[in-house]
Design an enzyme around this catalytic site. Structure first.
Site, PDB file in Angstrom:
ATOM      1  NE  ARG A   8       7.090 -37.741  14.775  1.00  0.00           N
ATOM      2  CZ  ARG A   8       7.011 -37.584  13.473  1.00  0.00           C
ATOM      3  NH1 ARG A   8       7.488 -38.501  12.659  1.00  0.00           N
ATOM      4  NH2 ARG A   8       6.436 -36.511  12.967  1.00  0.00           N
ATOM      5  CG  HIS A   9       3.385 -37.026  17.881  1.00  0.00           C
ATOM      6  ND1 HIS A   9       2.840 -37.095  16.612  1.00  0.00           N
ATOM      7  CD2 HIS A   9       4.338 -36.057  17.830  1.00  0.00           C
ATOM      8  CE1 HIS A   9       3.428 -36.198  15.833  1.00  0.00           C
ATOM      9  NE2 HIS A   9       4.353 -35.558  16.543  1.00  0.00           N
ATOM     10  NE  ARG A  58       2.689 -32.750  17.044  1.00  0.00           N
ATOM     11  CZ  ARG A  58       2.764 -31.431  17.105  1.00  0.00           C
ATOM     12  NH1 ARG A  58       1.680 -30.712  17.345  1.00  0.00           N
ATOM     13  NH2 ARG A  58       3.929 -30.816  16.934  1.00  0.00           N
ATOM     14  CD  GLU A  79       9.395 -31.162  16.697  1.00  0.00           C
ATOM     15  OE1 GLU A  79      10.531 -30.924  17.168  1.00  0.00           O
ATOM     16  OE2 GLU A  79       9.097 -32.222  16.102  1.00  0.00           O
ATOM     17  CG  HIS A 144       6.758 -33.307  19.560  1.00  0.00           C
ATOM     18  ND1 HIS A 144       5.468 -33.259  19.071  1.00  0.00           N
ATOM     19  CD2 HIS A 144       6.703 -32.859  20.839  1.00  0.00           C
ATOM     20  CE1 HIS A 144       4.666 -32.797  20.023  1.00  0.00           C
ATOM     21  NE2 HIS A 144       5.384 -32.548  21.094  1.00  0.00           N
TER      22      HIS A 144
END
Length: 199
Positions: A8-9, A58, A79, A144
């Site tokens: 995940r970012h 991101r 996402e 995400h």
């Protein structure tokens, strides 16, 4: 055996405010950049032979800070689109209808204009299958939180209602043994990860 690293970012300012992002293209906060740098040694120790990233900035910036500035952009890793809920604070949504928010979080409710969970899960399933079919034994996907929940649902039939939130700049590992997919790690943010512990 093939391994899939789902990353995940790092945190964004909207994450810190508990504001839903969906597909809004929000940058990492300074804290998120620090989180991604802190995760880099662990990702490097797992030596992914291929790195793909959501095309939202991101995730792209997180891949860069992990040491993979040339990560392949993959729009399929975006996402879940959240329609009318994008940009809204969770507290505001819950004040209107906590039941709808909890049902969405469990994959049972679609906000107005949003991507339905089953369609989202299907999109992520395709990306996961392509990643497992790719050449290298270890593939990293920088993405995400919702993508990781959808991947666990699609690969392990683990309902999103059974999954705690995915932490920013965290690592989840799926392994394909040839006959099944198994969960090897979830929400890891430390510096060391043992994937071959004895029974």
């Amino acid at each position: 055996m093939k391994r899939l690293l789902l990353i995940r970012h790092g945190e964004t300012e909207w994450n810190a405010l508990r504001r839903l992002q969906g597909q809004c293209d929000i940058a990492l906060s300074p804290e998120g950049e620090a989180q991604a740098r802190a995760l880099a040694p662990l990702v490097a120790s797992l030596a992914p032979g291929l790195v793909r990233s959501s095309d939202l900035r991101r995730a792209r910036r997180t891949a860069d800070l992990l040491g993979h500035p040339a990560a392949e952009p993959e729009p399929g890793l975006r996402e879940q689109a959240l329609g009318d809920w994008e940009g809204r604070e969770i507290a505001e949504i819950c004040a209107e209808s906590r039941e709808e928010y909890l049902a969405w979080r469990a994959g049972r409710f679609t906000p107005p204009g949003a991507e339905d969970w089953t369609i989202f899960r299907s999109r992520i399933r395709q990306v996961i299958e392509e990643a497992f079919a790719a050449g290298p034994d270890t593939v990293a996907l920088v993405c995400h939180g919702g993508v990781i929940r959808a991947a666990l649902d699609a690969s392990l039939s683990l309902s999103p209602s059974k999954i705690i939130p995915v932490g920013p700049a965290s690592l989840t590992v799926l392994a394909h043994t040839g006959s099944e997919v198994r969960l090897e790690a979830f929400n890891v943010r430390g510096q060391d990860l043992v994937l071959d512990a004895p029974d």
